[in-house]
Scaffold this motif. Structure first.
Motif, PDB file in Angstrom:
ATOM      1  N   VAL A 143       1.861   9.537  -5.612  1.00 45.88           N
ATOM      2  CA  VAL A 143       2.309  10.872  -5.226  1.00 45.88           C
ATOM      3  C   VAL A 143       3.390  11.386  -6.176  1.00 45.88           C
ATOM      4  CG1 VAL A 143       3.556  12.116  -3.417  1.00 45.88           C
ATOM      5  CG2 VAL A 143       1.640  10.659  -2.823  1.00 45.88           C
ATOM      6  N   VAL A 144       4.304  10.506  -6.590  1.00 46.85           N
ATOM      7  CA  VAL A 144       5.367  10.913  -7.524  1.00 46.85           C
ATOM      8  C   VAL A 144       4.773  11.239  -8.890  1.00 46.85           C
ATOM      9  CG1 VAL A 144       7.386  10.072  -8.785  1.00 46.85           C
ATOM     10  CG2 VAL A 144       7.200   9.693  -6.328  1.00 46.85           C
ATOM     11  N   ALA A 145       3.806  10.432  -9.335  1.00 50.49           N
ATOM     12  CA  ALA A 145       3.201  10.643 -10.647  1.00 50.49           C
ATOM     13  C   ALA A 145       2.309  11.884 -10.675  1.00 50.49           C
ATOM     14  CB  ALA A 145       2.402   9.413 -11.055  1.00 50.49           C
TER      15      ALA A 145
ATOM     16  N   LEU B  92       0.822  -1.220   0.000  1.00 53.28           N
ATOM     17  CA  LEU B  92       0.000   0.000   0.000  1.00 53.28           C
ATOM     18  C   LEU B  92       0.853   1.267   0.000  1.00 53.28           C
ATOM     19  CD1 LEU B  92      -2.817  -0.904   2.546  1.00 53.28           C
ATOM     20  CD2 LEU B  92      -3.084  -0.481   0.104  1.00 53.28           C
ATOM     21  N   LEU B  93       1.879   1.283   0.822  1.00 48.72           N
ATOM     22  CA  LEU B  93       2.741   2.464   0.889  1.00 48.72           C
ATOM     23  C   LEU B  93       3.481   2.692  -0.427  1.00 48.72           C
ATOM     24  CD1 LEU B  93       4.226   2.117   4.486  1.00 48.72           C
ATOM     25  CD2 LEU B  93       2.512   3.761   3.700  1.00 48.72           C
ATOM     26  N   LEU B  94       3.943   1.618  -1.059  1.00 52.32           N
ATOM     27  CA  LEU B  94       4.625   1.761  -2.350  1.00 52.32           C
ATOM     28  C   LEU B  94       3.662   2.280  -3.418  1.00 52.32           C
ATOM     29  CD1 LEU B  94       6.920  -1.386  -2.378  1.00 52.32           C
ATOM     30  CD2 LEU B  94       7.612   1.008  -2.116  1.00 52.32           C
ATOM     31  N   ALA B  95       2.430   1.776  -3.412  1.00 52.53           N
ATOM     32  CA  ALA B  95       1.436   2.254  -4.375  1.00 52.53           C
ATOM     33  C   ALA B  95       1.141   3.742  -4.159  1.00 52.53           C
ATOM     34  CB  ALA B  95       0.157   1.430  -4.265  1.00 52.53           C
ATOM     35  N   LEU B  96       0.989   4.143  -2.902  1.00 52.87           N
ATOM     36  CA  LEU B  96       0.757   5.558  -2.601  1.00 52.87           C
ATOM     37  C   LEU B  96       1.955   6.409  -3.024  1.00 52.87           C
ATOM     38  CD1 LEU B  96      -0.954   5.440   0.900  1.00 52.87           C
ATOM     39  CD2 LEU B  96      -1.942   6.304  -1.224  1.00 52.87           C
ATOM     40  N   SER B  97       3.172   5.892  -2.809  1.00 54.83           N
ATOM     41  CA  SER B  97       4.378   6.625  -3.216  1.00 54.83           C
ATOM     42  C   SER B  97       4.391   6.874  -4.711  1.00 54.83           C
ATOM     43  CB  SER B  97       5.634   5.844  -2.831  1.00 54.83           C
ATOM     44  OG  SER B  97       5.742   5.733  -1.458  1.00 54.83           O
ATOM     45  N   HIS B  98       4.060   5.836  -5.476  1.00 52.35           N
ATOM     46  CA  HIS B  98       4.044   5.979  -6.933  1.00 52.35           C
ATOM     47  C   HIS B  98       2.979   6.980  -7.376  1.00 52.35           C
ATOM     48  CE1 HIS B  98       7.086   2.999  -7.515  1.00 52.35           C
ATOM     49  NE2 HIS B  98       6.372   2.055  -6.933  1.00 52.35           N
TER      50      HIS B  98
END
Length: 154
Positions: free
Chosen positions: A48-50, A40-46
């Motif tokens: 936010v970056v995008a 979940l955190l990795l998906a949210l990071s991606h």
């Protein structure tokens, strides 16, 4: 208030790779595994970056996610305390959370969040029934104090 990292106990809830603990009758809701939280955190990071101008960020999502991750560490079950080590916390929680926070926070605040999660983990191990986990927590806390002393002298 129910933690955002607690999930419904329906069989359809877990996603691929996100294991869910089984609730005890009358107990707290099941908790998402550390690997599930990492996903979940990795998906949210991606996300936010995008989309750096994402309106979710403007509504204070980052502090709520950070607080939910901290609550998940505090709510670790005894079997998790026994089986999980510092490396799992770093890999599944600290590193992905740092990636997410990097969208809006500086290095000092990211390091503070990392240290906070590790100290919560050490505190939870100090509350453990397992002597080896309590001793390891004391060693890790001493190392954190030594690191803080080195940083403050710089």
């Amino acid at each position: 208030e129910r933690s955002p990292l607690a999930v419904a106990s329906e069989p359809s809830s877990p996603r691929a790779g996100a294991k869910v603990s089984t609730p005890k009758p009358g107990g707290a809701p099941p908790l998402l595994s550390f690997d599930g939280i990492r996903a979940l955190l990795l998906a949210l990071s991606h996300l936010v970056v995008a989309h750096p101008a994402c309106p979710i960020l403007e509504r204070g999502m980052l502090p709520r996610v950070r607080a939910a991750v901290a609550r998940r560490v505090e709510d670790m079950r005894d079997d998790e305390v026994k089986s999980e080590d510092r490396d799992v916390i770093l890999r599944c929680l600290c590193e992905p959370l740092a990636g997410l926070l990097s969208a809006r926070c500086g290095p000092a605040e990211i390091e503070e969040a990392r240290e906070e999660l590790l100290l919560l983990f050490h505190r939870r191990r100090l509350q453990s029934h397992y002597l080896e986990k309590r001793l390891r927590a004391l060693t890790d806390i001493k190392a954190a104090i030594d690191r803080a002393g080195v940083h403050s002298r710089r």
